[in-house]
Design an enzyme around this catalytic site. Sequence first.
Site, PDB file in Angstrom:
ATOM      1  N   SER A 268       0.839  -1.204   0.000  1.00  0.00           N
ATOM      2  CA  SER A 268       0.000   0.000   0.000  1.00  0.00           C
ATOM      3  C   SER A 268       0.869   1.247   0.000  1.00  0.00           C
ATOM      4  O   SER A 268       1.974   1.245   0.567  1.00  0.00           O
ATOM      5  CB  SER A 268      -0.857  -0.029   1.267  1.00  0.00           C
TER       6      SER A 268
ATOM      7  N   TYR B 202      -1.427  -0.686  10.838  1.00  0.00           N
ATOM      8  CA  TYR B 202      -1.740  -1.321   9.555  1.00  0.00           C
ATOM      9  C   TYR B 202      -0.562  -1.148   8.587  1.00  0.00           C
ATOM     10  O   TYR B 202      -0.076  -2.107   7.978  1.00  0.00           O
ATOM     11  CB  TYR B 202      -3.020  -0.714   8.962  1.00  0.00           C
TER      12      TYR B 202
ATOM     13  N   LYS C 186       2.314  -3.851   6.616  1.00  0.00           N
ATOM     14  CA  LYS C 186       2.702  -3.898   5.184  1.00  0.00           C
ATOM     15  C   LYS C 186       4.220  -3.713   5.051  1.00  0.00           C
ATOM     16  O   LYS C 186       4.890  -4.417   4.284  1.00  0.00           O
ATOM     17  CB  LYS C 186       1.978  -2.795   4.404  1.00  0.00           C
TER      18      LYS C 186
HETATM   19  P1  NAD Z   1     -10.998  -6.556   1.624  1.00  0.00           P
HETATM   20  O1  NAD Z   1     -11.159  -6.508   3.100  1.00  0.00           O
HETATM   21  O2  NAD Z   1     -12.190  -6.330   0.765  1.00  0.00           O
HETATM   22  O3  NAD Z   1     -10.337  -7.953   1.204  1.00  0.00           O
HETATM   23  C1  NAD Z   1      -9.457  -8.645   2.056  1.00  0.00           C
HETATM   24  C2  NAD Z   1     -10.005 -10.047   2.211  1.00  0.00           C
HETATM   25  O4  NAD Z   1      -9.123 -10.804   3.049  1.00  0.00           O
HETATM   26  C3  NAD Z   1     -11.389 -10.090   2.865  1.00  0.00           C
HETATM   27  O5  NAD Z   1     -12.273 -10.804   2.030  1.00  0.00           O
HETATM   28  C4  NAD Z   1     -11.160 -10.787   4.188  1.00  0.00           C
HETATM   29  O6  NAD Z   1     -12.281 -11.570   4.572  1.00  0.00           O
HETATM   30  C5  NAD Z   1      -9.918 -11.615   3.892  1.00  0.00           C
HETATM   31  N1  NAD Z   1      -9.087 -11.935   5.054  1.00  0.00           N
HETATM   32  C6  NAD Z   1      -8.581 -11.102   5.996  1.00  0.00           C
HETATM   33  N2  NAD Z   1      -7.826 -11.770   6.874  1.00  0.00           N
HETATM   34  C7  NAD Z   1      -7.819 -13.078   6.469  1.00  0.00           C
HETATM   35  C8  NAD Z   1      -7.228 -14.263   6.971  1.00  0.00           C
HETATM   36  N3  NAD Z   1      -6.472 -14.266   8.080  1.00  0.00           N
HETATM   37  N4  NAD Z   1      -7.436 -15.436   6.313  1.00  0.00           N
HETATM   38  C9  NAD Z   1      -8.210 -15.459   5.196  1.00  0.00           C
HETATM   39  N5  NAD Z   1      -8.809 -14.371   4.676  1.00  0.00           N
HETATM   40  C10 NAD Z   1      -8.616 -13.183   5.324  1.00  0.00           C
HETATM   41  O7  NAD Z   1      -9.838  -5.541   1.243  1.00  0.00           O
HETATM   42  P2  NAD Z   1      -9.360  -5.013  -0.171  1.00  0.00           P
HETATM   43  O8  NAD Z   1      -9.693  -3.580  -0.254  1.00  0.00           O
HETATM   44  O9  NAD Z   1      -9.802  -5.924  -1.243  1.00  0.00           O
HETATM   45  O10 NAD Z   1      -7.791  -5.110   0.028  1.00  0.00           O
HETATM   46  C11 NAD Z   1      -7.057  -6.224  -0.426  1.00  0.00           C
HETATM   47  C12 NAD Z   1      -5.607  -6.044  -0.020  1.00  0.00           C
HETATM   48  O11 NAD Z   1      -5.108  -4.835  -0.588  1.00  0.00           O
HETATM   49  C13 NAD Z   1      -5.383  -5.920   1.485  1.00  0.00           C
HETATM   50  O12 NAD Z   1      -4.207  -6.596   1.813  1.00  0.00           O
HETATM   51  C14 NAD Z   1      -5.232  -4.436   1.698  1.00  0.00           C
HETATM   52  O13 NAD Z   1      -4.438  -4.152   2.809  1.00  0.00           O
HETATM   53  C15 NAD Z   1      -4.542  -4.014   0.418  1.00  0.00           C
HETATM   54  N6  NAD Z   1      -4.784  -2.613   0.067  1.00  0.00           N
HETATM   55  C16 NAD Z   1      -6.060  -2.149  -0.015  1.00  0.00           C
HETATM   56  C17 NAD Z   1      -6.278  -0.819  -0.326  1.00  0.00           C
HETATM   57  C18 NAD Z   1      -7.671  -0.256  -0.372  1.00  0.00           C
HETATM   58  O14 NAD Z   1      -7.827   0.957  -0.278  1.00  0.00           O
HETATM   59  N7  NAD Z   1      -8.708  -1.053  -0.545  1.00  0.00           N
HETATM   60  C19 NAD Z   1      -5.195   0.025  -0.582  1.00  0.00           C
HETATM   61  C20 NAD Z   1      -3.906  -0.485  -0.513  1.00  0.00           C
HETATM   62  C21 NAD Z   1      -3.709  -1.821  -0.191  1.00  0.00           C
HETATM   63  C1  WQD Z   2      -9.417   9.948   0.870  1.00  0.00           C
HETATM   64  C2  WQD Z   2      -9.634  11.429   1.107  1.00  0.00           C
HETATM   65  C3  WQD Z   2      -9.991  12.014   3.409  1.00  0.00           C
HETATM   66  C4  WQD Z   2     -13.804   9.960   3.885  1.00  0.00           C
HETATM   67  C5  WQD Z   2      -6.847   4.933   2.919  1.00  0.00           C
HETATM   68  C6  WQD Z   2      -5.756   4.282   3.718  1.00  0.00           C
HETATM   69  C7  WQD Z   2      -4.654   3.828   2.797  1.00  0.00           C
HETATM   70  C8  WQD Z   2      -5.199   2.947   1.679  1.00  0.00           C
HETATM   71  C9  WQD Z   2      -6.333   3.604   0.967  1.00  0.00           C
HETATM   72  C10 WQD Z   2      -5.051   0.654   2.396  1.00  0.00           C
HETATM   73  C11 WQD Z   2      -8.905  11.936   2.357  1.00  0.00           C
HETATM   74  C12 WQD Z   2     -11.225  12.304   2.574  1.00  0.00           C
HETATM   75  C13 WQD Z   2     -12.639  10.456   3.357  1.00  0.00           C
HETATM   76  C14 WQD Z   2     -14.835  10.861   4.257  1.00  0.00           C
HETATM   77  C15 WQD Z   2     -13.460  12.681   3.498  1.00  0.00           C
HETATM   78  N1  WQD Z   2      -5.721   1.712   2.189  1.00  0.00           N
HETATM   79  N2  WQD Z   2     -12.471  11.792   3.166  1.00  0.00           N
HETATM   80  N3  WQD Z   2     -14.625  12.189   4.040  1.00  0.00           N
HETATM   81  O1  WQD Z   2      -7.100   7.923   3.734  1.00  0.00           O
HETATM   82  O2  WQD Z   2      -6.267   8.358   1.389  1.00  0.00           O
HETATM   83  O3  WQD Z   2      -6.301   6.061   2.264  1.00  0.00           O
HETATM   84  O4  WQD Z   2      -7.328   4.017   1.913  1.00  0.00           O
HETATM   85  O5  WQD Z   2      -3.894   0.459   2.242  1.00  0.00           O
HETATM   86  O6  WQD Z   2      -3.739   3.143   3.583  1.00  0.00           O
HETATM   87  O7  WQD Z   2      -5.264   5.218   4.647  1.00  0.00           O
HETATM   88  O8  WQD Z   2      -8.428   7.139   1.715  1.00  0.00           O
HETATM   89  O9  WQD Z   2     -10.779   7.220   1.040  1.00  0.00           O
HETATM   90  O10 WQD Z   2     -10.219   7.289   3.495  1.00  0.00           O
HETATM   91  O11 WQD Z   2      -9.702   9.247   2.077  1.00  0.00           O
HETATM   92  O12 WQD Z   2     -13.324  13.890   3.348  1.00  0.00           O
HETATM   93  O13 WQD Z   2     -15.894  10.452   4.773  1.00  0.00           O
HETATM   94  O14 WQD Z   2     -11.036  11.634   1.361  1.00  0.00           O
HETATM   95  O15 WQD Z   2      -9.783  13.008   4.354  1.00  0.00           O
HETATM   96  O16 WQD Z   2      -8.450  13.218   2.060  1.00  0.00           O
HETATM   97  P1  WQD Z   2      -6.980   7.488   2.350  1.00  0.00           P
HETATM   98  P2  WQD Z   2      -9.862   7.669   2.107  1.00  0.00           P
END
Ligand code: NAD
Ligand code: WQD
Length: 364
Positions: free
Chosen positions: A132, A160, A164
């Site tokens: 991430s 978190y 990562k």
């Molecule tokens: P998500 O929560 O929709 O998907 C993650 C899945 O992993 C879920 O279905 C959950 O049930 C499963 N899970 C969690 N712990 C588990 C375990 N111990 N065993 C088996 N299954 C498990 O999240 P997402 O948004 O699809 O994110 C996927 C990956 O990408 C994550 O690793 C997240 O950290 C990373 N990521 C997400 C974002 C984002 O904004 N969505 C951004 C950057 C990185």
């Molecule tokens: C985006 C912008 C908020 C909600 C997060 C995690 C990051 C990654 C992606 C996993 C910001 C603003 C949000 C609301 C708002 N995930 N906002 N009102 O914080 O950039 O990233 O998700 O790895 O690690 O931190 O994403 O969508 O929460 O926010 O004004 O109700 O929207 O302040 O500027 P963020 P976000």
Amino acid sequence: MNGIKENDKSVLVTGGAGYIGSHTVAELVENGYKCIVVDNLSNSSYESVARLQILTKTHIPFYKIDLCNYESLENIFEENKIDSVIHFAGLKAVGESTKIPLKYYQNNLIGTLNLLELMGKYNVEKFVFSSSATVYGDATRFPNMIPIPEECPLGPTNPYGNTKFTIEKILNDLYNSNQSSWKFAILRYFNPIGAHPSGLIGEDPLGIPNNLLPYMAQVAVGRRDKLNVFGNDYETRDGTPIRDYIHVVDLAKGHIAALKYLDNKIQKDEGICREWNLGSGKGSTVLEVYDSFCGAVGNKIPYEVAGRRAGDVINLTAKPDRAKRELEWETKLNVDIACKDLWKWTTENPFGYQLKHVVEKFAE
Ligand code: NAD
Ligand code: WQD
């Protein structure tokens, strides 16, 4: 749970029932890969996998298993011929991770360690990891590093992000222990948004959404009163923070590109452990995304400016050049398209996958 046997080489997708995982499974099947999904459904439901089967017209083996359970996880490796692993499974809520850090370390680290241990035991070498942009922390402390290149010093600021960061370190250490065998792609996602254009799969957050787009979507369908804009006094063009929003379908395609890159390494008998930013390289402010989403909805949804959210940074925009050069991948879809696809998903599934379950329960 019928495994995939013998000559069928398949991709084990951990967390494949989740938001990004399910979109990646769709892309993998479309590109001719066989997929096996493992998920403990702690943040998802089986409905997404059921819909993936409809979407792809393919049987997708599914294991409801927690990665922290080594023995159960090993069954998957025993029952299937696995060629590569894409590892999405993990807990991902920044705010929650500051409240229950041990749960985050246990779940994210032990799950990953089990997976890597088993990959070693069963000679599976290719691993794509969901990292991430959060590993960069507040990259604006290096003003010459916006947009952010992979070389930017890392500095996560929450548990978190630390998980990562730690997993990235583990992958590097493991690779250095035997450089010829491991093929590791570390993908640092920026802000994934949108949904599959079919309207069949999308993001379905449990409880109150933390992220901007899912929150706006719930306001638009009347599940929440108004959007709170967290601060409009940042030094940006309209005072709201800038993020690099990336359509989840583009992001999913990035995983295919990474797998192909690793396959190429296998052919050359080389190992690799490398990071790539997956972002568009274009930053949008909160209000720009708001306008885009309102354009898709055809209505101005209510919003109010609230105070800044703790931990937010002013600008997180990717420099995606390395992915373009080496993975031959770049984003093709923009924020307007992501908002349009999100709105289709939302109107067709205003309660995500959940209402379907209620209906099924009554039908039983
Ligand atoms: P998500 O929560 O929709 O998907 C993650 C899945 O992993 C879920 O279905 C959950 O049930 C499963 N899970 C969690 N712990 C588990 C375990 N111990 N065993 C088996 N299954 C498990 O999240 P997402 O948004 O699809 O994110 C996927 C990956 O990408 C994550 O690793 C997240 O950290 C990373 N990521 C997400 C974002 C984002 O904004 N969505 C951004 C950057 C990185
Ligand atoms: C985006 C912008 C908020 C909600 C997060 C995690 C990051 C990654 C992606 C996993 C910001 C603003 C949000 C609301 C708002 N995930 N906002 N009102 O914080 O950039 O990233 O998700 O790895 O690690 O931190 O994403 O969508 O929460 O926010 O004004 O109700 O929207 O302040 O500027 P963020 P976000």
